[in-house]
Design a protein around this motif. Structure first.
Motif, mmCIF file in Angstrom:
data_model
loop_
_atom_site.group_PDB
_atom_site.id
_atom_site.type_symbol
_atom_site.label_atom_id
_atom_site.label_comp_id
_atom_site.label_asym_id
_atom_site.label_seq_id
_atom_site.Cartn_x
_atom_site.Cartn_y
_atom_site.Cartn_z
ATOM 1 N N UNK A 1 48.446 38.046 23.879
ATOM 2 C CA UNK A 1 47.638 39.139 24.391
ATOM 3 C C UNK A 1 46.494 38.568 25.212
ATOM 4 N N UNK A 2 46.235 39.177 26.351
ATOM 5 C CA UNK A 2 45.106 38.762 27.177
ATOM 6 C C UNK A 2 44.128 39.920 27.276
ATOM 7 N N UNK A 3 42.872 39.632 27.110
ATOM 8 C CA UNK A 3 41.847 40.657 27.234
ATOM 9 C C UNK A 3 41.431 40.794 28.681
ATOM 10 N N UNK A 4 41.029 41.975 29.054
ATOM 11 C CA UNK A 4 40.565 42.229 30.409
ATOM 12 C C UNK A 4 39.087 41.968 30.534
ATOM 13 N N UNK A 5 38.577 42.268 31.714
ATOM 14 C CA UNK A 5 37.152 42.108 31.980
ATOM 15 C C UNK A 5 36.736 43.137 33.015
ATOM 16 N N UNK A 6 35.441 43.325 33.161
ATOM 17 C CA UNK A 6 34.903 44.322 34.079
ATOM 18 C C UNK A 6 33.750 43.685 34.847
ATOM 19 N N UNK A 7 33.636 44.023 36.152
ATOM 20 C CA UNK A 7 32.554 43.503 36.967
ATOM 21 C C UNK A 7 32.261 44.468 38.108
ATOM 22 N N UNK A 8 31.030 44.461 38.642
ATOM 23 C CA UNK A 8 30.666 45.376 39.725
ATOM 24 C C UNK A 8 31.292 44.963 41.059
ATOM 25 N N UNK A 9 31.738 45.947 41.799
ATOM 26 C CA UNK A 9 32.261 45.693 43.143
ATOM 27 C C UNK A 9 31.165 45.049 43.987
ATOM 28 N N UNK A 10 31.559 44.125 44.816
ATOM 29 C CA UNK A 10 30.605 43.447 45.685
ATOM 30 C C UNK A 10 30.003 42.192 45.092
ATOM 31 N N UNK A 11 30.235 41.979 43.801
ATOM 32 C CA UNK A 11 29.733 40.754 43.185
ATOM 33 C C UNK A 11 30.903 39.784 43.036
ATOM 34 N N UNK A 12 30.578 38.557 42.704
ATOM 35 C CA UNK A 12 31.630 37.560 42.526
ATOM 36 C C UNK A 12 32.484 37.914 41.318
ATOM 37 N N UNK A 13 33.782 37.858 41.512
ATOM 38 C CA UNK A 13 34.701 38.161 40.419
ATOM 39 C C UNK A 13 34.610 37.065 39.355
ATOM 40 N N UNK A 14 34.751 37.432 38.094
ATOM 41 C CA UNK A 14 34.725 36.438 37.020
ATOM 42 C C UNK A 14 35.861 35.422 37.168
ATOM 43 N N UNK A 15 35.697 34.296 36.544
ATOM 44 C CA UNK A 15 36.700 33.230 36.609
ATOM 45 C C UNK A 15 38.054 33.668 36.075
ATOM 46 N N UNK A 16 38.080 34.674 35.219
ATOM 47 C CA UNK A 16 39.344 35.142 34.644
ATOM 48 C C UNK A 16 40.206 35.927 35.630
ATOM 49 N N UNK A 17 39.636 36.308 36.783
ATOM 50 C CA UNK A 17 40.415 37.025 37.799
ATOM 51 C C UNK A 17 41.268 35.999 38.547
ATOM 52 N N UNK A 18 42.585 36.179 38.531
ATOM 53 C CA UNK A 18 43.462 35.199 39.177
ATOM 54 C C UNK A 18 43.166 35.054 40.675
ATOM 55 N N UNK A 19 43.238 33.829 41.143
ATOM 56 C CA UNK A 19 42.959 33.532 42.554
ATOM 57 C C UNK A 19 43.858 34.333 43.492
ATOM 58 N N UNK A 32 33.898 49.226 51.923
ATOM 59 C CA UNK A 32 32.608 49.797 51.551
ATOM 60 C C UNK A 32 32.636 50.613 50.272
ATOM 61 N N UNK A 33 33.693 50.442 49.489
ATOM 62 C CA UNK A 33 33.809 51.201 48.245
ATOM 63 C C UNK A 33 32.961 50.567 47.155
ATOM 64 N N UNK A 34 32.396 51.386 46.306
ATOM 65 C CA UNK A 34 31.572 50.890 45.219
ATOM 66 C C UNK A 34 32.210 51.161 43.879
ATOM 67 N N UNK A 35 31.503 50.828 42.848
ATOM 68 C CA UNK A 35 31.991 51.040 41.495
ATOM 69 C C UNK A 35 32.172 49.729 40.770
ATOM 70 N N UNK A 36 33.022 49.755 39.803
ATOM 71 C CA UNK A 36 33.317 48.574 38.996
ATOM 72 C C UNK A 36 34.811 48.322 38.976
#
Length: 71
Positions: A1-19, A32-36
């Protein structure tokens, strides 16, 4: 099982986000979309969903797809 993660749009994606997803995520954010973003995994494949109604995922063949949510 892999856990997910959440981050704000426009910021650097966490290391867990695949390249492999990062260029498509940047393309969506360039609209120009916002959110998370929320990263989850389905059948071992990553799916990043933006609150603004977009998803970026890797399909079974390995192709990365960015599209508005589909019902």
């Amino acid at each position: 099982m892999q856990l997910g993660t959440r981050w704000p749009a426009g910021s650097e994606a966490p290391a867990s986000v695949p390249a492999v997803l990062r260029p498509a995520i940047a393309e969506v954010e360039a609209r120009g979309l916002g959110g998370h973003w929320t990263l989850t995994w389905l059948e071992g494949r990553p799916i990043a969903e933006l609150d603004a109604g977009w998803e970026v995922f890797q399909d079974a063949s390995g192709e990365v797809i960015a599209r508005p949510f589909q019902d």
